[in-house]
Design a protein around this motif. Structure first.
Motif, short mmCIF file in Angstrom:
data_model
loop_
_atom_site.label_atom_id
_atom_site.label_comp_id
_atom_site.label_asym_id
_atom_site.label_seq_id
_atom_site.Cartn_x
_atom_site.Cartn_y
_atom_site.Cartn_z
N ALA A 258 -5.04 -2.20 -3.26
CA ALA A 258 -5.12 -1.16 -4.30
C ALA A 258 -6.26 -0.19 -3.99
CB ALA A 258 -5.32 -1.79 -5.66
N ASN B 292 -6.57 -6.58 -4.66
CA ASN B 292 -7.55 -5.52 -4.91
C ASN B 292 -7.82 -4.68 -3.67
OD1 ASN B 292 -7.69 -6.42 -7.50
ND2 ASN B 292 -9.67 -7.43 -7.28
N LEU C 16 -1.69 -2.33 -11.83
CA LEU C 16 -1.56 -0.90 -12.00
C LEU C 16 -0.30 -0.62 -12.82
CD1 LEU C 16 -2.28 0.18 -8.31
CD2 LEU C 16 -3.87 0.24 -10.22
N ILE D 224 2.42 1.76 -3.44
CA ILE D 224 1.46 2.32 -4.40
C ILE D 224 1.31 3.83 -4.16
CG2 ILE D 224 -0.97 2.37 -5.10
CD1 ILE D 224 -1.03 -0.65 -4.58
N GLU E 104 0.83 -1.20 0.00
CA GLU E 104 0.00 0.00 0.00
C GLU E 104 0.87 1.26 0.00
OE1 GLU E 104 -3.49 2.07 2.74
OE2 GLU E 104 -3.02 -0.05 3.02
N ILE F 46 -11.34 -1.52 -10.15
CA ILE F 46 -10.58 -2.57 -9.46
C ILE F 46 -11.54 -3.71 -9.15
CG2 ILE F 46 -9.16 -3.14 -7.46
CD1 ILE F 46 -7.83 -1.06 -9.14
#
Length: 174
Positions: free
Chosen positions: A61, A58, A83, A16, A13, A77
């Motif tokens: 994301a 998912n 991604l 991202i 996380e 998603i």
């Protein structure tokens, strides 16, 4: 002590979120049915256009996109998603993705974000047909150079006609 799975989710996380800050664009792709060697070749092709494919759960994301104020992308998603983070020119990465989808129909473009604007699959496909940044720059330079070149040619012709006229006047006086 935290479980390894929870630590992995937190690291993913954070990765991202940090990559979103450094990226000019992010595309979402669905890769269901695409085998691992093909995904590796896609990653290699994307690397050449300063882009990277990141596959993550998912739920991770969704949390990262929600925390990054990109809630509108969360609807895309669903199922096995990846991604694609693009650092420089999104045209080259979109071209790589569209060419890859022609060869591997299982890979689906879902949409994404470009400079804080939500885009759809059709926008990515349209972008893939645009010329590269260097070609566009050369076209602009050519367009800017064209009037100057025309002016130089016109002035040169006027000067040549003036010299011809002076030469004819000289010949008529002798």
């Amino acid at each position: 002590m935290k479980k390894i799975g929870l630590i992995f989710k937190e690291v993913s996380e954070n990765r991202i979120k940090n990559t979103l800050k450094d990226s000019d664009a992010v595309f979402i792709v669905k890769y269901s049915g695409v085998d691992s060697p093909d995904l590796c070749s896609l990653r290699q092709a994307l690397k050449g256009s300063r882009a990277s494919l990141f596959i993550v759960k998912n739920s991770v994301a969704r949390r990262a996109l929600k925390d990054s104020s990109l809630e509108l992308l969360i609807k895309n998603i669903d199922g096995p998603c990846g991604l694609v983070f693009i650092k420089d020119e999104p045209v080259a990465a979109s071209r790589v993705l569209c060419n890859f989808t022609k060869e591997h129909e299982q890979l689906k473009l879902e949409g994404g974000v470009l400079k804080d604007k939500i885009i759809e699959k059709k926008d990515i496909e349209y972008m893939s047909k645009l010329p590269s940044k260097e070609v566009l720059r050369s076209q602009v330079v050519g367009a800017l150079n064209s009037p100057i070149s025309g002016l130089v040619i016109a002035l040169n012709q006027i000067l040549a006609k003036f010299v011809i006229c002076l030469d004819q006047i000289r010949q008529n006086k002798h």
